[in-house]
Design a protein around this motif. Structure first.
Motif, mmCIF file in Angstrom:
data_model
loop_
_atom_site.group_PDB
_atom_site.id
_atom_site.type_symbol
_atom_site.label_atom_id
_atom_site.label_comp_id
_atom_site.label_asym_id
_atom_site.label_seq_id
_atom_site.Cartn_x
_atom_site.Cartn_y
_atom_site.Cartn_z
ATOM 1 N N LEU A 10 0.850 -1.192 0.000
ATOM 2 C CA LEU A 10 0.000 0.000 0.000
ATOM 3 C C LEU A 10 0.886 1.243 0.000
ATOM 4 C CD1 LEU A 10 -2.571 1.752 0.574
ATOM 5 C CD2 LEU A 10 -2.246 1.186 2.999
ATOM 6 N N ILE A 11 0.580 2.190 -0.891
ATOM 7 C CA ILE A 11 1.263 3.474 -0.912
ATOM 8 C C ILE A 11 0.217 4.565 -0.759
ATOM 9 C CG2 ILE A 11 2.771 5.041 -2.189
ATOM 10 C CD1 ILE A 11 3.767 2.593 -3.770
ATOM 11 N N THR A 12 0.193 5.232 0.392
ATOM 12 C CA THR A 12 -0.710 6.374 0.544
ATOM 13 C C THR A 12 -0.041 7.597 -0.078
ATOM 14 O OG1 THR A 12 0.107 7.203 2.681
ATOM 15 C CG2 THR A 12 -1.515 5.390 2.735
ATOM 16 N N GLY A 13 -0.842 8.448 -0.709
ATOM 17 C CA GLY A 13 -0.257 9.543 -1.480
ATOM 18 C C GLY A 13 0.402 9.033 -2.751
ATOM 19 N N GLY A 14 -0.079 7.903 -3.239
ATOM 20 C CA GLY A 14 0.561 7.216 -4.360
ATOM 21 C C GLY A 14 0.430 7.917 -5.698
ATOM 22 N N ALA A 15 -0.483 8.880 -5.813
ATOM 23 C CA ALA A 15 -0.631 9.619 -7.073
ATOM 24 C C ALA A 15 0.127 10.939 -7.044
ATOM 25 C CB ALA A 15 -2.104 9.866 -7.378
ATOM 26 N N GLY A 16 0.890 11.163 -5.989
ATOM 27 C CA GLY A 16 1.687 12.377 -5.893
ATOM 28 C C GLY A 16 3.014 12.235 -6.618
ATOM 29 N N PHE A 17 3.830 13.254 -6.514
ATOM 30 C CA PHE A 17 5.139 13.276 -7.165
ATOM 31 C C PHE A 17 5.990 12.079 -6.732
ATOM 32 C CE2 PHE A 17 9.503 15.280 -6.282
ATOM 33 C CZ PHE A 17 10.066 14.785 -7.442
ATOM 34 N N LEU A 18 6.273 11.969 -5.434
ATOM 35 C CA LEU A 18 7.101 10.862 -4.960
ATOM 36 C C LEU A 18 6.369 9.534 -5.039
ATOM 37 C CD1 LEU A 18 8.775 12.406 -1.772
ATOM 38 C CD2 LEU A 18 9.692 12.274 -4.090
ATOM 39 N N GLU A 73 3.012 -4.595 3.296
ATOM 40 C CA GLU A 73 3.803 -3.415 3.646
ATOM 41 C C GLU A 73 3.014 -2.150 3.342
ATOM 42 O OE1 GLU A 73 8.324 -5.155 2.755
ATOM 43 O OE2 GLU A 73 7.490 -3.573 1.465
ATOM 44 N N ILE A 74 3.323 -1.100 4.102
ATOM 45 C CA ILE A 74 2.663 0.202 3.914
ATOM 46 C C ILE A 74 3.744 1.284 3.805
ATOM 47 C CG2 ILE A 74 1.104 1.936 4.918
ATOM 48 C CD1 ILE A 74 -0.092 -0.440 6.602
ATOM 49 N N TYR A 75 3.638 2.095 2.756
ATOM 50 C CA TYR A 75 4.443 3.313 2.648
ATOM 51 C C TYR A 75 3.496 4.490 2.849
ATOM 52 C CZ TYR A 75 8.434 0.858 0.441
ATOM 53 O OH TYR A 75 9.503 0.029 0.162
ATOM 54 N N ASN A 76 3.657 5.220 3.946
ATOM 55 C CA ASN A 76 2.764 6.343 4.250
ATOM 56 C C ASN A 76 3.378 7.651 3.750
ATOM 57 O OD1 ASN A 76 0.488 7.679 5.343
ATOM 58 N ND2 ASN A 76 1.659 8.196 7.159
ATOM 59 N N MET A 104 -2.991 4.737 9.692
ATOM 60 C CA MET A 104 -2.110 3.782 9.016
ATOM 61 C C MET A 104 -1.375 2.898 10.024
ATOM 62 S SD MET A 104 -2.714 3.969 5.892
ATOM 63 C CE MET A 104 -4.387 4.486 6.273
ATOM 64 N N LEU A 105 -1.000 3.459 11.173
ATOM 65 C CA LEU A 105 -0.376 2.649 12.217
ATOM 66 C C LEU A 105 -1.363 1.631 12.784
ATOM 67 C CD1 LEU A 105 1.602 5.515 13.951
ATOM 68 C CD2 LEU A 105 2.650 3.457 12.982
ATOM 69 N N GLY A 106 -2.619 2.062 12.943
ATOM 70 C CA GLY A 106 -3.646 1.130 13.403
ATOM 71 C C GLY A 106 -3.857 -0.009 12.423
ATOM 72 N N LEU A 107 -3.834 0.322 11.133
ATOM 73 C CA LEU A 107 -3.957 -0.711 10.103
ATOM 74 C C LEU A 107 -2.763 -1.662 10.166
ATOM 75 C CD1 LEU A 107 -5.194 -1.902 7.487
ATOM 76 C CD2 LEU A 107 -3.905 -0.169 6.205
ATOM 77 N N ALA A 108 -1.558 -1.105 10.249
ATOM 78 C CA ALA A 108 -0.352 -1.939 10.311
ATOM 79 C C ALA A 108 -0.373 -2.858 11.533
ATOM 80 C CB ALA A 108 0.888 -1.052 10.340
ATOM 81 N N LYS A 109 -0.847 -2.328 12.650
ATOM 82 C CA LYS A 109 -0.934 -3.139 13.875
ATOM 83 C C LYS A 109 -1.917 -4.292 13.687
ATOM 84 C CE LYS A 109 -2.671 -2.887 18.596
ATOM 85 N NZ LYS A 109 -3.553 -2.090 19.474
ATOM 86 N N ARG A 110 -3.069 -3.984 13.082
ATOM 87 C CA ARG A 110 -4.114 -5.018 12.916
ATOM 88 C C ARG A 110 -3.658 -6.138 11.992
ATOM 89 N NH1 ARG A 110 -8.055 -6.263 9.363
ATOM 90 N NH2 ARG A 110 -7.715 -4.426 8.048
ATOM 91 N N ILE A 111 -2.992 -5.778 10.891
ATOM 92 C CA ILE A 111 -2.641 -6.794 9.885
ATOM 93 C C ILE A 111 -1.176 -7.233 9.981
ATOM 94 C CG2 ILE A 111 -4.437 -6.021 8.299
ATOM 95 C CD1 ILE A 111 -2.333 -4.527 6.717
ATOM 96 N N LYS A 112 -0.466 -6.690 11.015
ATOM 97 C CA LYS A 112 0.936 -7.061 11.258
ATOM 98 C C LYS A 112 1.832 -6.752 10.050
ATOM 99 C CE LYS A 112 -0.075 -10.607 14.711
ATOM 100 N NZ LYS A 112 -1.485 -10.192 14.919
ATOM 101 N N ALA A 113 1.638 -5.569 9.481
ATOM 102 C CA ALA A 113 2.424 -5.139 8.322
ATOM 103 C C ALA A 113 3.582 -4.249 8.744
ATOM 104 C CB ALA A 113 1.525 -4.387 7.336
ATOM 105 N N LYS A 114 4.635 -4.263 7.970
ATOM 106 C CA LYS A 114 5.728 -3.312 8.150
ATOM 107 C C LYS A 114 5.279 -1.974 7.570
ATOM 108 C CE LYS A 114 9.779 -4.847 6.938
ATOM 109 N NZ LYS A 114 10.987 -5.162 6.099
ATOM 110 N N ILE A 115 5.637 -0.853 8.240
ATOM 111 C CA ILE A 115 5.140 0.452 7.797
ATOM 112 C C ILE A 115 6.261 1.483 7.751
ATOM 113 C CG2 ILE A 115 4.346 0.993 10.148
ATOM 114 C CD1 ILE A 115 2.086 2.669 8.797
ATOM 115 N N PHE A 116 6.273 2.246 6.660
ATOM 116 C CA PHE A 116 7.275 3.267 6.372
ATOM 117 C C PHE A 116 6.630 4.638 6.489
ATOM 118 C CE2 PHE A 116 9.043 6.236 3.317
ATOM 119 C CZ PHE A 116 10.398 5.998 3.242
ATOM 120 N N GLN A 117 7.299 5.553 7.173
ATOM 121 C CA GLN A 117 6.812 6.925 7.286
ATOM 122 C C GLN A 117 7.713 7.869 6.497
ATOM 123 O OE1 GLN A 117 4.343 8.619 8.051
ATOM 124 N NE2 GLN A 117 4.964 10.652 8.675
ATOM 125 N N ALA A 118 7.104 8.595 5.556
ATOM 126 C CA ALA A 118 7.820 9.638 4.822
ATOM 127 C C ALA A 118 7.817 10.896 5.683
ATOM 128 C CB ALA A 118 7.153 9.891 3.473
#
Length: 318
Positions: A10-18, A73-76, A104-118
């Motif tokens: 999952l990439i939040t802000g995925g339609a942005g520049f980065l 995995e989540i890239y926030n 996003m942290l709550g989601l990562a906790k629930r599904i046990k995903a690794k999460i990246f913070q920009a």
């Protein structure tokens, strides 16, 4: 049969520049990508070329509301990142940083995903230490016009590390320094896009202050490589880690280089420096070199040539 190395990301802000460049890279690396964006600053034009890929999915969603999905995995990345955009609705900017991080942290906790913070170099404010190492706590105005972004991102980092301590969440935090490249928003008020658009139109190039303030400029492909290397480190390395180009240029030097590369006849005009605008911004990337084996490889001139070509095409098609 599912490819065992293929991750659902999952990439939040995925339609942005980065975000759009990260979507592209992860698809190239063989993963399934879910791009989430509310299109406040992102645009479908940035990802339209990915729409036909069966491993790419787009969801219109605002991260200030919870999201219920299953990923590995989540890239926030969701948050307006230029002063013009984040000051347009500062309350929403803070909500995106803080509520978005909580969701996003709550989601990562629930599904046990690794999460990246920009995160951002803005957490250092107008720094009293130069270049800025990760150990530096910053010099930030908590009540200024940039505070919605600066303090929002600082609070998000706090949340990430508290989720790590309290819930043993697998987190990665990157502090992003000035980044540029194709798909930058032409009206985002950032210095690289401003200068290029003004030069291509033959308009005066606006410099705030005397132009002696410094910035470091990282090409987007280098930054995305840093993201992925950080995400792939062992779980005991969380960051925060600076990602940026330590090459330092004055704003005036940047303007003069853009004029030279575009062949523009634009003249420089000088205006009052906005409040809380930092005078120096340059990353200490020793930690990224040590832990990620990463350092940027695209020199400013080469990156500017690619970025100028993108804006030339955009202005031609407008």
């Amino acid at each position: 049969m599912k490819n065992p190395t293929r991750k659902r990301i999952l990439i939040t802000g995925g339609a942005g520049f980065l975000g759009s460049h990260l979507c592209e890279r992860l698809l190239t690396d063989g993963h399934d990508v879910l791009c989430v964006d509310n299109f406040f600053t992102g645009t479908k034009d940035n990802i339209v070329h990915l729409m036909g890929n069966p491993h790419f999915e787009m969801l219109r969603h605002d991260v200030t509301f919870p999201l219920y999905i299953e990923v590995d995995e989540i890239y926030n990345l969701a948050c307006p990142a230029s002063p013009i955009h984040y000051q347009f609705d500062p309350v929403q900017t803070t909500k995106t940083s803080v509520h978005g991080a909580i969701n996003m942290l709550g989601l990562a906790k629930r599904i046990k995903a690794k999460i990246f913070q920009a995160s951002t170099s803005e957490v250092y404010g107008d720094p009293k230490v130069h270049p800025q190492p990760e150990e530096y706590w910053g010099h930030v105005n908590p009540v200024g016009i940039r505070s919605c972004y600066d303090e929002g991102k600082r609070c998000a980092e706090t949340l990430f590390f508290d989720y790590r301590r309290q819930h043993n969440l697998r987190i990665k935090v990157a502090r992003i320094f000035n980044t540029y490249g194709p798909r930058m928003h032409p009206n985002d008020g950032r210095v690289v896009s401003n200068f290029i658009v003004q030069a291509l139109k033959g308009e005066p190039i606006t410099i705030y202050g005397d132009g002696k303030q410094t910035r470091s400029f990282c090409y987007v492909d280098d930054l995305v490589e840093g993201f992925i290397r950080l995400m792939n480190t062992a779980d005991d390395f969380t960051g925060p880690v600076n990602l940026g180009n330590p090459g330092e240029f004055t704003i005036r030097e940047l303007a003069e280089q853009v004029i030279a590369l575009t062949g523009s006849k634009s003249k420089l005009v000088f205006k009052t420096l906005p409040s809380d605008d930092p005078m120096q911004r340059c990353p200490d990337i020793a930690l990224a070199q040590e832990k990620l084996g990463w350092r940027p490889g695209v020199p400013l001139e080469k990156g500017l040539v690619k970025t100028i070509a993108y804006f030339e095409s955009m202005l031609r098609d407008a």
